[in-house]
Design an enzyme around this catalytic site. Structure first.
Site, PDB file in Angstrom:
ATOM      1  CE  LYS A  92      26.170   0.598  35.579  1.00  0.00           C
ATOM      2  NZ  LYS A  92      25.073   0.173  36.469  1.00  0.00           N
ATOM      3  CE1 TYR A 334      31.338  33.916  27.298  1.00  0.00           C
ATOM      4  CE2 TYR A 334      32.194  31.777  27.995  1.00  0.00           C
ATOM      5  CZ  TYR A 334      31.891  32.690  26.983  1.00  0.00           C
ATOM      6  OH  TYR A 334      32.136  32.350  25.700  1.00  0.00           O
TER       7      TYR A 334
HETATM    8  C1  LIG Z   1      25.680  -0.375  37.649  1.00  0.00           C
HETATM    9  C2  LIG Z   1      25.246  -1.662  38.172  1.00  0.00           C
HETATM   10  C3  LIG Z   1      26.097  -2.443  38.980  1.00  0.00           C
HETATM   11  C4  LIG Z   1      27.453  -1.948  39.477  1.00  0.00           C
HETATM   12  O1  LIG Z   1      27.275  -1.001  40.491  1.00  0.00           O
HETATM   13  P1  LIG Z   1      28.508  -0.302  41.274  1.00  0.00           P
HETATM   14  O2  LIG Z   1      27.850   0.416  42.374  1.00  0.00           O
HETATM   15  O3  LIG Z   1      29.158   0.608  40.293  1.00  0.00           O
HETATM   16  O4  LIG Z   1      29.401  -1.392  41.727  1.00  0.00           O
HETATM   17  C5  LIG Z   1      25.678  -3.702  39.344  1.00  0.00           C
HETATM   18  N1  LIG Z   1      24.453  -4.170  38.940  1.00  0.00           N
HETATM   19  C6  LIG Z   1      23.607  -3.437  38.192  1.00  0.00           C
HETATM   20  C7  LIG Z   1      22.298  -4.002  37.793  1.00  0.00           C
HETATM   21  C8  LIG Z   1      23.966  -2.158  37.792  1.00  0.00           C
HETATM   22  O5  LIG Z   1      23.107  -1.422  37.062  1.00  0.00           O
END
Ligand SMILES: *Cc1c(COP(=O)(O)O)cnc(C)c1O
Length: 447
Positions: A92, A334
């Site tokens: 993702k 800044y």
């Molecule tokens: C993001 C996510 C994962 C992976 O999690 P990590 O901690 O990055 O391994 C797995 N399952 C779901 C539903 C997620 O949203």
């Protein structure tokens, strides 16, 4: 030494930038799906890069991490014999900022049997990049009916948690007289003409998924829809990287109990899955049939996890483009938040908060120059950051400055991990990686 390794541009490994023939596109390149437009994530292309600022993605390290996870699961050579859990990597958010198409292609070629994304458009992007493995869309939101239609047409696997979603899928299959297809994938031999769905159960995350009391209605909807098959049951843990695993064990027990509810109705999922990186490395009984690691594939070991050797995949680097000498008492940036207490050499680097370098690192973080740490001096600005290189002997224009990852230089070898930046900025490594902005072109390294 970094320069000696070949750096290939995104297009050179076939990023699927050209849409397959016959697909319709709007003026801005967004694909047209019925009346709905699914926006494409846009990122700076390596070919457009003028600045020396870029993110290098090490695909060999990515493969190494996949193997490390598989080894931890004990199934590296055992695939032919008793099958261990399958690894479905989570890609993702543009594969945690690493560039989903290239990451997916690398992992698919390395034998990863399936993958997960959060959004429909992320799934479509991977299909259009030529990925053929099953892709689970975990977000569970597909917009109005057109979204579900695009979902099925691209042979993406829907995660569902409400009876209406199941009815919506069944209605589309009836309307088309079968599952709609784009032709991007061949219809597999064991395709029974039904849509396999994964039902997400909320066992304590309190976020997405059907709660225990709603499960009956979801199962009923599946039972009355011959167009839909229960392919998977899934849940997600809230505290898999906490010191104590009691909450995770309790969630797992609830998941088992609700699995029995489905089985008692004759609905037996082909796979069950729950474990993210932390759970799969820390709680073997949570591995079930499929594990869903994200962060571990990108080289960040979850706290309290097994002792697996993971390698950081992303390295963010730029170069010194200007140098100046300040007299004691002179201030920079800044708000003039940094003042020289001695005669100082200040380097300017074209990387700022708009590139994902947190402003919280102002006067707190550092970068690596010539293999040595150089403190960030003054406020990180939108496009530029200053480094105090007074103690980095020989620093000059054109020297590499590394903000994330390792550097080997004439003065030594050091590295800055996503964990370290997270600690300094009050966040978690996930946010550090996904913050590297789309203004930073990704270069893929195959050492
Ligand atoms: C993001 C996510 C994962 C992976 O999690 P990590 O901690 O990055 O391994 C797995 N399952 C779901 C539903 C997620 O949203």
């Amino acid at each position: 030494m970094t320069r000696a390794l070949s750096t290939v541009a995104l297009d050179a490994i076939g990023d699927g930038a050209t849409p397959p023939a016959g697909r319709r596109r709007g003026e801005d390149g967004a694909e047209l799906l019925g009346t709905e437009r699914v926006a494409k994530p846009r990122r700076a292309a390596p070919a457009d890069a003028v600045r020396p600022t870029r993110a290098e993605v090490n695909l060999a390290h990515l493969r190494h991490n996949l193997r490390a996870v598989q080894r931890a699961l004990g199934d590296v050579d055992a695939r032919a014999q008793e099958r261990g859990p399958e690894v479905w990597g989570v890609l993702k958010a543009d594969a945690y900022g690493h560039g989903a198409p290239a990451v997916a292609r690398t992992l698919e070629r390395a034998g990863m049997p399936g993958m997960c994304v959060a959004l429909l458009e992320e799934g479509i992007e991977l299909r259009e990049a030529g990925i053929r493995a099953p892709i689970l869309v975990m977000g569970g939101y597909y917009g109005p009916r057109d979204g579900l239609e695009a979902m099925l047409a691209h042979d993406l696997v829907p995660v569902v948690y409400g009876p209406q979603q199941i009815e919506g899928i069944a209605a589309i299959v009836r309307h088309h007289g079968g599952v709609p297809r784009t032709g991007l994938l061949p219809v597999s031999a064991n395709d029974d003409g039904r849509v396999g769905v994964h039902v997400k159960i909320d066992t304590g995350m309190g976020r997405l998924g059907v709660m225990a009391e709603g499960l009956g209605a979801v199962l009923d909807a599946i039972a009355r829809s011959p167009e839909v098959r229960l392919e998977g049951l899934m849940t997600h843990f809230a505290c898999a990287d906490a010191d104590e695993l009691d909450a995770t064990r309790a969630q797992l027990a609830r998941f088992d109990a609700l699995t029995h509810v489905a089985q008692a109705r004759g609905l037996v999922p082909r796979v069950r899955h729950a474990a993210n990186s932390a759970a799969l490395l820390r709680l073997p009984e949570a591995r079930l049939d499929v594990v869903r690691p994200g962060i571990a594939l990108f080289g960040v070991a979850p706290k309290g996890g097994l002792d697996v050797e993971l390698r950081p995949v992303m390295r963010v680097r730029s170069e010194i483009v200007a140098l100046r000498t300040l007299a004691p008492g002179e201030s920079i940036g800044y708000g003039h938040t940094w003042t020289a207490t001695r005669r100082s050499t200040i380097a300017t680097v074209p990387m700022g908060y708009a590139d994902g370098l947190s402003r919280k690192l102002s006067n707190v973080g550092s970068a690596l120059v010539r293999g040595r740490r150089a403190p960030i001096a003054g406020a990180v600005s939108m496009d530029l950051t200053m480094l105090d290189v007074t103690d980095v002997s020989g620093a000059r224009e054109g020297d590499e400055a590394v903000f994330l990852g390792p550097q080997d230089g004439p003065l030594g070898r050091d590295q800055i991990g996503a964990e370290e930046i997270a600690e300094l900025t009050g966040t978690i490594p996930w946010e550090v990686l996904t913050s590297v902005s789309r203004r930073v072109p990704r270069f893929y390294r195959e050492p």
